[in-house]
Scaffold this motif. Structure first.
Motif, short mmCIF file in Angstrom:
data_model
loop_
_atom_site.label_atom_id
_atom_site.label_comp_id
_atom_site.label_asym_id
_atom_site.label_seq_id
_atom_site.Cartn_x
_atom_site.Cartn_y
_atom_site.Cartn_z
N PRO A 174 0.81 -1.16 0.21
CA PRO A 174 0.01 -0.07 -0.10
C PRO A 174 0.82 1.18 -0.10
O PRO A 174 1.53 1.49 0.92
N MET A 175 0.89 1.89 -1.16
CA MET A 175 1.87 3.05 -1.42
C MET A 175 0.96 4.30 -1.28
O MET A 175 -0.33 4.42 -1.65
N PHE A 176 1.56 5.46 -0.47
CA PHE A 176 1.22 6.62 -0.66
C PHE A 176 2.23 7.75 -1.13
O PHE A 176 3.48 7.58 -0.88
N LEU A 177 1.64 8.76 -1.88
CA LEU A 177 2.40 9.90 -2.29
C LEU A 177 2.38 10.93 -1.25
O LEU A 177 1.18 11.33 -0.98
N VAL A 178 3.23 11.22 -0.12
CA VAL A 178 3.03 12.15 0.69
C VAL A 178 3.58 13.52 0.32
O VAL A 178 4.76 13.50 0.15
N MET A 179 2.71 14.55 0.64
CA MET A 179 3.13 16.10 -0.04
C MET A 179 3.06 16.82 1.44
O MET A 179 2.33 16.68 2.05
N SER A 180 4.05 17.74 1.27
CA SER A 180 3.87 18.97 2.45
C SER A 180 3.33 19.99 1.26
O SER A 180 4.13 20.42 0.28
N PRO A 234 2.57 31.45 2.56
CA PRO A 234 3.49 30.12 2.49
C PRO A 234 4.01 29.47 3.64
O PRO A 234 4.49 28.35 3.69
N ALA A 235 3.76 30.28 4.93
CA ALA A 235 4.15 29.39 6.12
C ALA A 235 3.06 28.73 6.48
O ALA A 235 3.33 28.01 7.64
N THR A 236 1.98 28.75 6.02
CA THR A 236 0.76 27.84 6.53
C THR A 236 0.83 26.29 5.52
O THR A 236 0.34 26.45 4.35
N CYS A 237 1.39 25.43 6.31
CA CYS A 237 1.57 24.09 5.48
C CYS A 237 0.66 23.09 6.04
O CYS A 237 0.49 23.08 7.24
N HIS A 238 0.59 21.90 5.61
CA HIS A 238 0.24 20.81 5.97
C HIS A 238 0.45 19.60 5.04
O HIS A 238 1.31 19.78 4.00
N GLU A 239 0.16 18.39 5.64
CA GLU A 239 0.54 17.22 4.71
C GLU A 239 -0.87 16.64 4.27
O GLU A 239 -1.86 16.76 4.73
N GLU A 240 -0.52 16.31 2.92
CA GLU A 240 -1.65 15.54 2.05
C GLU A 240 -0.92 14.32 1.67
O GLU A 240 0.34 14.27 1.41
N ARG A 241 -2.01 13.44 1.32
CA ARG A 241 -1.45 11.96 1.00
C ARG A 241 -2.45 11.53 -0.35
O ARG A 241 -3.42 11.74 -0.32
N ILE A 242 -1.86 10.88 -1.32
CA ILE A 242 -2.36 10.45 -2.39
C ILE A 242 -2.23 8.94 -2.40
O ILE A 242 -0.79 8.39 -2.29
N ASP A 243 -3.33 8.07 -2.34
CA ASP A 243 -3.01 6.76 -2.41
C ASP A 243 -2.80 6.35 -3.86
O ASP A 243 -3.50 6.42 -4.82
N MET A 244 -1.50 5.83 -4.10
CA MET A 244 -0.86 5.28 -5.17
C MET A 244 -0.74 3.95 -5.31
O MET A 244 0.00 3.34 -6.04
N THR A 245 -1.62 2.95 -4.31
CA THR A 245 -1.55 1.72 -4.35
C THR A 245 -1.84 0.94 -5.61
O THR A 245 -1.16 0.13 -6.09
N ARG A 246 -2.85 1.42 -6.21
CA ARG A 246 -3.40 0.82 -7.65
C ARG A 246 -2.36 0.92 -8.80
O ARG A 246 -1.82 0.20 -9.45
N GLY A 247 -1.93 1.98 -8.90
CA GLY A 247 -1.06 2.53 -10.01
C GLY A 247 0.49 2.36 -9.75
O GLY A 247 1.04 2.48 -10.59
N ALA A 248 0.68 2.40 -8.38
CA ALA A 248 2.16 2.27 -8.04
C ALA A 248 2.29 1.33 -6.89
O ALA A 248 2.35 1.84 -5.74
N PRO A 249 2.31 -0.13 -7.16
CA PRO A 249 2.37 -0.87 -5.99
C PRO A 249 3.63 -1.23 -5.44
O PRO A 249 3.68 -2.15 -4.44
N ASN A 250 4.74 -0.36 -5.71
CA ASN A 250 5.81 -0.29 -4.78
C ASN A 250 6.55 0.80 -5.02
O ASN A 250 6.15 1.80 -5.75
N PRO A 251 7.90 1.21 -4.22
CA PRO A 251 8.31 2.49 -4.39
C PRO A 251 8.79 2.87 -5.34
O PRO A 251 8.74 4.10 -5.86
N PHE A 252 9.50 1.98 -6.36
CA PHE A 252 9.96 2.50 -7.76
C PHE A 252 8.81 2.84 -8.56
O PHE A 252 9.06 3.92 -9.29
N ILE A 253 7.81 2.09 -8.72
CA ILE A 253 6.67 2.53 -9.55
C ILE A 253 6.17 3.70 -9.03
O ILE A 253 5.52 4.63 -9.77
N CYS A 254 5.92 4.05 -7.77
CA CYS A 254 5.31 5.12 -7.17
C CYS A 254 6.25 6.37 -7.59
O CYS A 254 5.76 7.54 -8.00
#
Length: 86
Positions: A18-24, A31-51
């Motif tokens: 189960p892979m996620f693309l984790v973004m700040s 610009p000082a107001t930041c948070h984390e977002e995640r995109i579920d990449m499991t279906r299209g990218a089932p391992n770190p290299f493909i992600c």
């Protein structure tokens, strides 16, 4: 996470993670107001290299639908991996 389902034993045996693309992401207006977002990449990218390979198009698509935010940093991470500061 929305859309995440349990992987089958066959998928796990084949190296699917189960892979996620984790973004700040930060507000363009403050610009000082930041948070984390995640995109579920499991279906299209089932391992770190493909992600990593597929990340640019996923980032571009996400950025296009969030014009008031900017991506400051990102990484691919397995769902079970410990959180790290970006």
């Amino acid at each position: 996470m929305k859309g995440l389902r349990a992987l089958s034993a066959r998928e796990l045996d084949a190296g699917f993670l189960p892979m996620f693309l984790v973004m700040s992401v930060c507000l363009l207006a403050t610009p000082a107001t930041c948070h984390e977002e995640r995109i579920d990449m499991t279906r299209g990218a089932p391992n770190p290299f493909i992600c990593m390979r597929n990340s640019q198009s996923a980032l571009a698509e996400w950025q296009g639908s969030h014009p008031d935010l900017t991506i400051k940093a990102w990484r691919c991470a397995a769902k079970a991996s410990p959180s790290k500061d970006l």
